[in-house]
Motif scaffolding. Structure first.
Motif, PDB file in Angstrom:
ATOM      1  N   ALA A 159       1.086  -1.236   0.279  1.00  0.00           N
ATOM      2  CA  ALA A 159      -0.401  -0.317   0.023  1.00  0.00           C
ATOM      3  C   ALA A 159       1.109   1.452  -0.003  1.00  0.00           C
ATOM      4  CB  ALA A 159      -1.321  -0.081   1.231  1.00  0.00           C
ATOM      5  N   LEU A 160       1.471   0.987   0.559  1.00  0.00           N
ATOM      6  CA  LEU A 160       2.492   2.500   0.591  1.00  0.00           C
ATOM      7  C   LEU A 160       3.612   2.643  -0.557  1.00  0.00           C
ATOM      8  CD1 LEU A 160       4.731   1.982   4.263  1.00  0.00           C
ATOM      9  CD2 LEU A 160       2.999   3.163   3.629  1.00  0.00           C
ATOM     10  N   LEU A 161       3.880   1.435  -1.262  1.00  0.00           N
ATOM     11  CA  LEU A 161       4.367   1.332  -2.608  1.00  0.00           C
ATOM     12  C   LEU A 161       3.265   2.209  -3.664  1.00  0.00           C
ATOM     13  CD1 LEU A 161       6.322  -1.638  -3.327  1.00  0.00           C
ATOM     14  CD2 LEU A 161       7.761   0.545  -3.863  1.00  0.00           C
ATOM     15  N   ASP A 162       2.307   1.791  -3.337  1.00  0.00           N
ATOM     16  CA  ASP A 162       0.711   2.181  -4.454  1.00  0.00           C
ATOM     17  C   ASP A 162       0.891   3.501  -4.150  1.00  0.00           C
ATOM     18  OD1 ASP A 162       0.498  -0.479  -5.313  1.00  0.00           O
ATOM     19  OD2 ASP A 162      -1.043  -0.960  -4.626  1.00  0.00           O
ATOM     20  N   ALA A 163       0.767   4.036  -2.855  1.00  0.00           N
ATOM     21  CA  ALA A 163       0.757   5.998  -2.563  1.00  0.00           C
ATOM     22  C   ALA A 163       2.117   5.853  -2.972  1.00  0.00           C
ATOM     23  CB  ALA A 163       0.597   5.712  -0.931  1.00  0.00           C
ATOM     24  N   VAL A 164       3.152   5.744  -2.774  1.00  0.00           N
ATOM     25  CA  VAL A 164       4.112   6.680  -3.661  1.00  0.00           C
ATOM     26  C   VAL A 164       4.313   6.556  -5.056  1.00  0.00           C
ATOM     27  CG1 VAL A 164       6.985   6.813  -3.323  1.00  0.00           C
ATOM     28  CG2 VAL A 164       6.264   6.726  -1.675  1.00  0.00           C
ATOM     29  N   ALA A 165       3.783   5.928  -5.580  1.00  0.00           N
ATOM     30  CA  ALA A 165       3.958   5.371  -7.085  1.00  0.00           C
ATOM     31  C   ALA A 165       2.712   6.813  -7.900  1.00  0.00           C
ATOM     32  CB  ALA A 165       2.950   4.590  -7.525  1.00  0.00           C
ATOM     33  N   ALA A 166       1.905   7.359  -6.492  1.00  0.00           N
ATOM     34  CA  ALA A 166       0.414   7.971  -6.777  1.00  0.00           C
ATOM     35  C   ALA A 166       1.123   9.485  -6.979  1.00  0.00           C
ATOM     36  CB  ALA A 166      -0.627   7.995  -6.251  1.00  0.00           C
ATOM     37  N   LYS A 167       1.592   9.614  -6.102  1.00  0.00           N
ATOM     38  CA  LYS A 167       2.227  10.700  -5.547  1.00  0.00           C
ATOM     39  C   LYS A 167       3.177  10.925  -6.923  1.00  0.00           C
ATOM     40  CE  LYS A 167       5.772  10.721  -2.535  1.00  0.00           C
ATOM     41  NZ  LYS A 167       6.730  11.020  -1.746  1.00  0.00           N
ATOM     42  N   ARG A 168       4.397   9.987  -7.263  1.00  0.00           N
ATOM     43  CA  ARG A 168       5.527  10.444  -8.209  1.00  0.00           C
ATOM     44  C   ARG A 168       4.617  10.756  -9.690  1.00  0.00           C
ATOM     45  NH1 ARG A 168       7.639   8.789 -13.110  1.00  0.00           N
ATOM     46  NH2 ARG A 168       9.480   8.829 -13.269  1.00  0.00           N
ATOM     47  N   ALA A 169       3.499   9.973 -10.449  1.00  0.00           N
ATOM     48  CA  ALA A 169       2.785  10.166 -11.406  1.00  0.00           C
ATOM     49  C   ALA A 169       1.771  11.547 -10.731  1.00  0.00           C
ATOM     50  CB  ALA A 169       0.930   9.021 -11.076  1.00  0.00           C
ATOM     51  N   GLY A 170       1.364  11.740 -10.210  1.00  0.00           N
ATOM     52  CA  GLY A 170       0.721  13.603  -9.635  1.00  0.00           C
ATOM     53  C   GLY A 170       1.704  14.507  -9.840  1.00  0.00           C
ATOM     54  N   TRP A 171       3.105  14.176  -9.028  1.00  0.00           N
ATOM     55  CA  TRP A 171       4.184  15.065  -9.782  1.00  0.00           C
ATOM     56  C   TRP A 171       5.041  15.062 -11.004  1.00  0.00           C
ATOM     57  CZ3 TRP A 171       4.338  17.686  -5.484  1.00  0.00           C
ATOM     58  CH2 TRP A 171       3.606  17.204  -4.125  1.00  0.00           C
ATOM     59  N   HIS A 172       4.637  14.001 -11.940  1.00  0.00           N
ATOM     60  CA  HIS A 172       4.753  13.759 -13.525  1.00  0.00           C
ATOM     61  C   HIS A 172       3.931  14.420 -13.590  1.00  0.00           C
ATOM     62  CE1 HIS A 172       6.632  12.150 -17.053  1.00  0.00           C
ATOM     63  NE2 HIS A 172       7.138  12.083 -16.488  1.00  0.00           N
ATOM     64  N   LEU A 173       2.369  14.275 -13.469  1.00  0.00           N
ATOM     65  CA  LEU A 173       1.598  15.087 -14.519  1.00  0.00           C
ATOM     66  C   LEU A 173       1.586  16.546 -14.389  1.00  0.00           C
ATOM     67  CD1 LEU A 173      -0.583  15.734 -16.573  1.00  0.00           C
ATOM     68  CD2 LEU A 173      -2.133  15.127 -14.456  1.00  0.00           C
ATOM     69  N   LEU A 174       1.620  17.272 -13.137  1.00  0.00           N
ATOM     70  CA  LEU A 174       1.873  19.281 -13.076  1.00  0.00           C
ATOM     71  C   LEU A 174       3.373  18.811 -13.420  1.00  0.00           C
ATOM     72  CD1 LEU A 174       0.248  20.747 -11.739  1.00  0.00           C
ATOM     73  CD2 LEU A 174       2.337  19.999  -9.359  1.00  0.00           C
ATOM     74  N   ARG A 175       4.212  18.807 -13.676  1.00  0.00           N
ATOM     75  CA  ARG A 175       5.105  19.189 -14.532  1.00  0.00           C
ATOM     76  C   ARG A 175       5.318  19.022 -16.080  1.00  0.00           C
ATOM     77  NH1 ARG A 175       9.227  21.003 -16.626  1.00  0.00           N
ATOM     78  NH2 ARG A 175      11.198  20.796 -16.737  1.00  0.00           N
ATOM     79  N   ALA A 176       4.644  18.371 -16.276  1.00  0.00           N
ATOM     80  CA  ALA A 176       3.610  19.060 -17.897  1.00  0.00           C
ATOM     81  C   ALA A 176       2.778  19.432 -18.320  1.00  0.00           C
ATOM     82  CB  ALA A 176       3.841  17.005 -18.169  1.00  0.00           C
ATOM     83  N   ALA A 177       1.677  19.405 -17.275  1.00  0.00           N
ATOM     84  CA  ALA A 177       0.981  19.952 -17.418  1.00  0.00           C
ATOM     85  C   ALA A 177       0.994  21.694 -16.657  1.00  0.00           C
ATOM     86  CB  ALA A 177      -0.470  19.961 -16.190  1.00  0.00           C
ATOM     87  N   THR A 178       1.924  22.428 -16.367  1.00  0.00           N
ATOM     88  CA  THR A 178       1.833  23.780 -15.732  1.00  0.00           C
ATOM     89  C   THR A 178       3.712  23.797 -16.291  1.00  0.00           C
ATOM     90  OG1 THR A 178       3.571  22.839 -13.414  1.00  0.00           O
ATOM     91  CG2 THR A 178       1.767  23.027 -13.587  1.00  0.00           C
ATOM     92  N   GLU A 179       4.172  23.733 -17.166  1.00  0.00           N
ATOM     93  CA  GLU A 179       5.130  24.097 -18.195  1.00  0.00           C
ATOM     94  C   GLU A 179       4.470  25.306 -18.435  1.00  0.00           C
ATOM     95  OE1 GLU A 179       8.934  23.723 -19.601  1.00  0.00           O
ATOM     96  OE2 GLU A 179       7.790  21.652 -19.328  1.00  0.00           O
ATOM     97  N   GLY A 180       5.897  26.267 -18.018  1.00  0.00           N
ATOM     98  CA  GLY A 180       5.428  27.554 -18.610  1.00  0.00           C
ATOM     99  C   GLY A 180       4.461  28.601 -17.838  1.00  0.00           C
ATOM    100  N   ASP A 181       4.057  28.391 -16.507  1.00  0.00           N
ATOM    101  CA  ASP A 181       3.541  28.630 -15.893  1.00  0.00           C
ATOM    102  C   ASP A 181       4.628  28.764 -14.437  1.00  0.00           C
ATOM    103  OD1 ASP A 181       1.862  28.813 -13.046  1.00  0.00           O
ATOM    104  OD2 ASP A 181       0.118  27.745 -13.767  1.00  0.00           O
ATOM    105  N   VAL A 182       4.818  30.373 -14.255  1.00  0.00           N
ATOM    106  CA  VAL A 182       5.991  30.927 -13.433  1.00  0.00           C
ATOM    107  C   VAL A 182       5.388  30.715 -12.048  1.00  0.00           C
ATOM    108  CG1 VAL A 182       6.363  32.103 -14.915  1.00  0.00           C
ATOM    109  CG2 VAL A 182       4.795  32.917 -13.317  1.00  0.00           C
ATOM    110  N   ARG A 183       4.235  29.946 -11.262  1.00  0.00           N
ATOM    111  CA  ARG A 183       3.443  30.105 -10.443  1.00  0.00           C
ATOM    112  C   ARG A 183       4.341  28.364  -9.496  1.00  0.00           C
ATOM    113  NH1 ARG A 183      -2.337  30.058 -10.825  1.00  0.00           N
ATOM    114  NH2 ARG A 183      -2.073  28.825 -12.712  1.00  0.00           N
ATOM    115  N   VAL A 184       4.582  27.434 -10.818  1.00  0.00           N
ATOM    116  CA  VAL A 184       4.716  26.338  -9.690  1.00  0.00           C
ATOM    117  C   VAL A 184       6.369  26.176 -10.306  1.00  0.00           C
ATOM    118  CG1 VAL A 184       4.594  23.448 -10.161  1.00  0.00           C
ATOM    119  CG2 VAL A 184       2.656  25.050 -10.376  1.00  0.00           C
ATOM    120  N   ASP A 185       7.226  25.997  -9.578  1.00  0.00           N
ATOM    121  CA  ASP A 185       8.921  25.714 -10.508  1.00  0.00           C
ATOM    122  C   ASP A 185       8.998  24.040 -11.050  1.00  0.00           C
ATOM    123  OD1 ASP A 185      11.529  25.643  -9.893  1.00  0.00           O
ATOM    124  OD2 ASP A 185      11.545  26.072  -7.883  1.00  0.00           O
TER     125      ASP A 185
END
Length: 160
Positions: free
Chosen positions: A102-128
């Motif tokens: 379950a911990l593995l699943d939680a971290v995998a979901a977190k990683r997926a979220g960071w990865h998508l956020l990185r792609a979806a906010t490309e060029g958004d100066v609010r997100v580093d």
């Protein structure tokens, strides 16, 4: 950029991170292998820091972390403790393995979220983007450490 969708997405991950922090802390207290418990407690500190990074991202985009989402996430973690492990009253040795999965699943979901956020906010100066890259790398490292623990416990429980 659709801020409503971004904020909803971030709140979803806020709920998940609230559940994840609670789960890491609980497993760090209850795991029957003391070395594994120590390592999970170390990971819990990192996961809590990742949750704080998420809080900062939520606030940087003009929203506030939802108390309702955090409470719902923690409630889901409590419900997730109920699992068919072949024991009604006592803790099963399989619980140690299921919890690591379950911990593995939680971290995998977190990683997926960071990865998508990185792609979806490309060029958004609010997100580093550098922060998001670091968070993805940290999640990769956490996944590797959890997988090592899972295999160790799995061999002991199933193979032992």
């Amino acid at each position: 950029m659709n801020d409503d969708m971004l904020h909803a997405y971030l709140q979803h991950h806020w709920a998940g991170s609230s559940a994840g922090v609670a789960m890491f802390e609980r497993v760090g207290r209850s795991h029957s292998d003391t070395d594994v418990a120590v390592r999970v407690r170390q990971l819990a500190v990192e996961v809590d820091a990742d949750r704080e990074a998420l809080r900062q991202i939520i606030e940087a985009t003009g929203a506030a972390p939802s108390r309702i989402a955090a409470t719902a996430g923690r409630a889901a973690e409590l419900a997730g403790r109920l699992k068919p492990n072949g024991r009604v009253v006592r803790r099963s040795p399989l619980s140690d393995l299921f919890e690591l999965e379950a911990l593995l699943d939680a971290v995998a979901a977190k990683r997926a979220g960071w990865h998508l956020l990185r792609a979806a906010t490309e060029g958004d100066v609010r997100v580093d983007p550098v922060l998001l890259d670091d968070l993805v790398r940290r999640a990769d490292d956490q996944l590797a450490r959890l997988e090592d623990l899972r295999l160790r416990v799995g061999r002991a429980v199933i193979g032992g």
